[in-house]
Design a protein around this motif. Sequence first.
Motif, short mmCIF file in Angstrom:
data_model
loop_
_atom_site.label_atom_id
_atom_site.label_comp_id
_atom_site.label_asym_id
_atom_site.label_seq_id
_atom_site.Cartn_x
_atom_site.Cartn_y
_atom_site.Cartn_z
N GLU A 1 -8.98 -11.94 14.73
CA GLU A 1 -9.37 -12.34 16.07
C GLU A 1 -8.60 -13.58 16.51
N ALA A 2 -8.42 -14.50 15.58
CA ALA A 2 -7.69 -15.73 15.91
C ALA A 2 -6.25 -15.43 16.29
N LEU A 3 -5.62 -14.52 15.55
CA LEU A 3 -4.24 -14.16 15.84
C LEU A 3 -4.09 -13.49 17.20
N ALA A 4 -5.17 -12.89 17.68
CA ALA A 4 -5.13 -12.18 18.96
C ALA A 4 -5.37 -13.10 20.15
N GLN A 5 -5.70 -14.37 19.90
CA GLN A 5 -5.98 -15.29 21.00
C GLN A 5 -4.70 -15.59 21.79
N ARG A 6 -4.89 -15.80 23.09
CA ARG A 6 -3.74 -15.99 23.98
C ARG A 6 -2.90 -17.20 23.58
N ASP A 7 -3.55 -18.32 23.23
CA ASP A 7 -2.79 -19.52 22.89
C ASP A 7 -2.02 -19.34 21.58
N VAL A 8 -2.61 -18.59 20.65
CA VAL A 8 -1.92 -18.34 19.38
C VAL A 8 -0.72 -17.43 19.61
N LYS A 9 -0.90 -16.42 20.44
CA LYS A 9 0.22 -15.52 20.75
C LYS A 9 1.35 -16.28 21.44
N ALA A 10 0.98 -17.19 22.34
CA ALA A 10 2.01 -17.98 23.03
C ALA A 10 2.75 -18.87 22.05
N ALA A 11 2.01 -19.50 21.14
CA ALA A 11 2.64 -20.36 20.14
C ALA A 11 3.50 -19.54 19.18
N SER A 12 3.06 -18.32 18.88
CA SER A 12 3.84 -17.44 18.01
C SER A 12 5.14 -17.02 18.68
N ARG A 13 5.07 -16.75 19.98
CA ARG A 13 6.30 -16.40 20.72
C ARG A 13 7.25 -17.58 20.76
N ALA A 14 6.71 -18.77 20.96
CA ALA A 14 7.54 -19.97 20.98
C ALA A 14 8.20 -20.19 19.62
N LEU A 15 7.45 -19.92 18.55
CA LEU A 15 8.01 -20.06 17.21
C LEU A 15 9.12 -19.05 16.97
N SER A 16 8.90 -17.82 17.40
CA SER A 16 9.94 -16.79 17.24
C SER A 16 11.21 -17.19 17.99
N ALA A 17 11.04 -17.74 19.19
CA ALA A 17 12.19 -18.18 19.97
C ALA A 17 12.92 -19.33 19.27
N ALA A 18 12.14 -20.25 18.71
CA ALA A 18 12.74 -21.39 17.99
C ALA A 18 13.48 -20.92 16.75
N GLU A 19 12.90 -19.95 16.05
CA GLU A 19 13.57 -19.40 14.86
C GLU A 19 14.86 -18.69 15.24
N GLU A 20 14.84 -17.99 16.36
CA GLU A 20 16.05 -17.30 16.82
C GLU A 20 17.14 -18.31 17.19
N ARG A 21 16.75 -19.37 17.90
CA ARG A 21 17.73 -20.41 18.25
C ARG A 21 18.26 -21.09 17.00
N HIS A 22 17.37 -21.33 16.05
CA HIS A 22 17.77 -21.97 14.80
C HIS A 22 18.82 -21.13 14.09
N TYR A 23 18.59 -19.82 14.04
CA TYR A 23 19.56 -18.94 13.39
C TYR A 23 20.87 -18.90 14.16
N GLN A 24 20.78 -18.82 15.49
CA GLN A 24 21.99 -18.77 16.30
C GLN A 24 22.81 -20.05 16.16
N ASP A 25 22.11 -21.19 16.07
CA ASP A 25 22.80 -22.47 15.99
C ASP A 25 23.39 -22.74 14.61
N TYR A 26 22.72 -22.26 13.57
CA TYR A 26 23.13 -22.65 12.22
C TYR A 26 23.40 -21.49 11.27
N GLY A 27 22.83 -20.32 11.53
CA GLY A 27 22.98 -19.22 10.58
C GLY A 27 24.42 -18.79 10.36
N ASP A 28 25.02 -18.21 11.39
CA ASP A 28 26.38 -17.71 11.27
C ASP A 28 27.37 -18.85 11.07
N GLN A 29 27.14 -19.98 11.75
CA GLN A 29 28.06 -21.11 11.61
C GLN A 29 28.06 -21.66 10.19
N LEU A 30 26.88 -21.74 9.59
CA LEU A 30 26.80 -22.28 8.24
C LEU A 30 27.48 -21.35 7.24
#
Length: 211
Positions: free
Chosen positions: A57-86
């Motif tokens: 139920e907690a994972l289904a909450q709107r604020d948790v979903k929003a934070a999870s989407r923000a985390l996914s976006a941050a992880e994607e940026r992190h990989y784009q910035d450092y993954g292939d370059q590193l």
Amino acid sequence: MNAPTMPAPDWATRHAEYRRLLILRDADAAFGTLADARYNREMALQQAETRCGTREEALAQRDVKAASRALSAAEERHYQDYGDQLEAAAIAAVLAPAPDLGAVEIKMALIRLFELDNSLAMPRTPMDIIQQDTDRLADRPTASLVPGDRPAIATDQAAAHLTNADQLAESIASLISPAEHTVSGLRQALTLLHLQQDELRRAAESMGESI
């Protein structure tokens, strides 16, 4: 008495660039955008769990979903910035002629860390590169490093192993997540745990310690 062999400029430059990117990547994960996104998601989940009866139920909450989407976006940026370059920086360092056997050892650590023996981006096989380096260095004195270089090389090797252990820890955490774990996932987590322990042992050995 033979003069100390100075590091080849190409190797020094390429290895320094790899270390620069590694520091930036680790800083982002420790206290940068990625760290903030992870913290915000964890806080949102903890707060939701106090309001909800179950974790699902907690994972289904709107604020948790929003934070999870923000985390996914941050992880994607992190990989784009450092993954292939590193990885590209690691490949560039591995391809540079090693000035001494200490540099060859660092190359070995990078090859293992990025699994470059399986990389299509490698123009030559790691074995060919290591063989060429060791053949070229065969007639040089074994103590080719200036006195202050050995600790730095040991630190680089330990850092590579610890980075690998940290990445394995993230994979293990995802496999044992209460909301997502499976029997096969737990078995895989055990395998990764053994690999992580081996990386920690290698890191300790690089620093002249034991665990």
